[in-house]
Design an enzyme around this catalytic site. Structure first.
Site, PDB file in Angstrom:
ATOM      1  CB  THR A 114       2.029   0.648   6.825  1.00 17.21           C
ATOM      2  OG1 THR A 114       0.606   0.738   6.706  1.00 17.21           O
ATOM      3  CG2 THR A 114       2.479   1.285   8.118  1.00 17.21           C
ATOM      4  N   GLY A 115       2.757  -0.547   4.094  1.00 17.80           N
ATOM      5  CA  GLY A 115       2.312  -1.338   2.954  1.00 17.80           C
ATOM      6  C   GLY A 115       2.619  -2.807   3.166  1.00 17.80           C
ATOM      7  CE1 TYR A 149      -5.065   2.748   3.620  1.00 16.72           C
ATOM      8  CE2 TYR A 149      -5.261   0.363   3.840  1.00 16.72           C
ATOM      9  CZ  TYR A 149      -4.552   1.481   3.426  1.00 16.72           C
ATOM     10  OH  TYR A 149      -3.334   1.329   2.812  1.00 16.72           O
ATOM     11  CB  SER A 184      -0.958   0.005   1.195  1.00 19.38           C
ATOM     12  OG  SER A 184      -2.022  -0.902   0.972  1.00 19.38           O
TER      13      SER A 184
END
Length: 391
Positions: free
Chosen positions: A345-346, A179, A93
């Protein structure tokens, strides 16, 4: 919300003004910075890898104009291939920051307005709920409750359009942050369409070229497959991300730590970029909605700096990712404080990534790992290292 380009022009102008900062590195950048910071990074990252069974990691830091990369472990554990400066990681992400920047660039070029209804840029959505959902709503996850993921049966463009046409909001737009990959994915898609290009081409021609990212890809070319790390799932099996609806926009970028540092450096100080990219970066440095201590910008989440570790952990918590959150629209867009901390973050099935920087201090960090290790561990590790850079 007014559907006029003047509204977005005002937003972009306000963002550009609000993002101005004095470039004040937190410390003098001498030749011994690597010697000073290396033990902190080494201790922190080796503990993270050991505690969470992460086969390999690349850690990049920025201090002023200096960029350093530290590599650990294996990109391919089965073949004992080490992580190098050329290793490509899935960033999950964190890819959303590319999609968001593309949309901000299209706004700066006058190709769209953030206040436009989404259906204006995709005629197939005319007559659907997206007549009343703005591009800004999509970019900030406030469109009314689009889910985290598409349903399993949404596997191609036709099914994607069918899904969006049938979707009904759970909340009034602008009232809740939920989200969502479909939300930011659609925003990125519409941004590319406003520029008259497929998304991958628009990213390549506008962002990757404009930022000088020569080792960043949506689709890894055959010649680079040797550098593409394997991720490792919960069972310890090697995996790579599978294709999905709007995956390129939401979680599809593969890149090196070195290229991510270039991207963050340009976000810290965009003065060397062409004007529309400068304005795009400026638009990502202000908040459009606030949820607690988190200010939602385009792609990035913002916090007042200095921030406690608890504030950052809450802002990156599973509740923020998985549950609807009441939110407040900020008019005009604004920073949380004079100094801001920006992060994203991802994750994919086999990779975990984190990027964070403090523009006014001229410092930043990238953590790339080939296992989806817990987000709190990423936040704590980055916080430890950034705190050491500020000393």
């Amino acid at each position: 919300m007014k559907n006029s380009r003047s509204v977005t022009s005002t937003l972009i102008a306000a963002a550009y003004v609000c993002s101005a900062f004095s470039f004040l590195p937190a410390r003098a950048v001498g030749q011994d910075i690597e010697r000073e910071i290396a033990p902190v990074i080494d201790k922190t990252i080796r503990a993270v890898m050991s505690d969470n069974s992460v086969p390999g990691m690349a850690v990049g830091i920025i201090v002023g104009e200096r960029q350093l990369v530290f590599n650990y472990g294996f990109a391919d554990r089965e073949n004992a291939a080490p992580v190098t400066d050329d290793t490509l990681f899935e960033i999950g992400s964190v890819s959303k920051t590319f999609a968001a920047t593309l949309g901000a660039y299209a706004a700066a070029e006058g190709k769209l307005a953030l206040s436009d209804p989404a259906s204006r840029h995709m005629p197939a959505l005319a007559g659907s709920a997206f007549d009343r959902v703005s591009l800004l709503d999509l970019a900030t996850y406030t469109g009314g409750g689009l889910p985290l993921q598409f349903p399993d049966e949404v596997i191609d463009d036709t099914a994607t359009i069918r899904y969006f046409r049938a979707w009904r909001p759970e909340f009034r737009s602008g009232t809740h942050r939920v989200y969502s990959n479909p939300s930011i994915g659609l925003f990125g898609q519409l941004a590319a369409e406003s520029l008259g290009q497929p998304y991958v081409e628009a990213i390549q021609d506008t962002l990757l070229s404009g930022f000088g990212l020569a080792k960043t890809y949506i689709h890894v070319p055959e010649a680079e497959m040797k550098n593409y790390a394997f991720g490792y799932n919960k069972a310890g099996k090697p995996v790579r991300v599978n294709p999905g609806a709007l995956d390129a926009q939401a979680y599809g970028v593969k890149t090196t730590a070195r290229d991510m540092l270039r991207f963050i450096q340009a976000n810290i100080d965009p003065s060397r970029l062409e004007l529309s990219l400068q304005k795009a970066i400026a638009a990502t440095k202000v908040g459009y909605y606030r949820t607690g201590d988190t200010y939602q910008s385009l792609g990035w989440e913002l916090y007042a700096w200095p921030a406690t570790i608890d504030v950052l952990l809450q802002g990156n918590s599973s509740d923020m990712a998985l549950k609807p959150q009441l939110t407040t629209r900020l008019e005009p867009p604004q920073k949380p404080a004079e100094e801001v901390f920006m992060n994203k973050t991802g994750s994919t099935g086999g990779f975990g990534a984190y990027a964070a920087f403090i523009p006014g201090r001229g410092i930043g960090i990238v953590l790339l790992g080939n296992r989806n290790f817990p987000v709190p561990e990423r936040i704590k590790a980055a916080y430890t290292i950034l705190s050491a850079l500020e000393k």
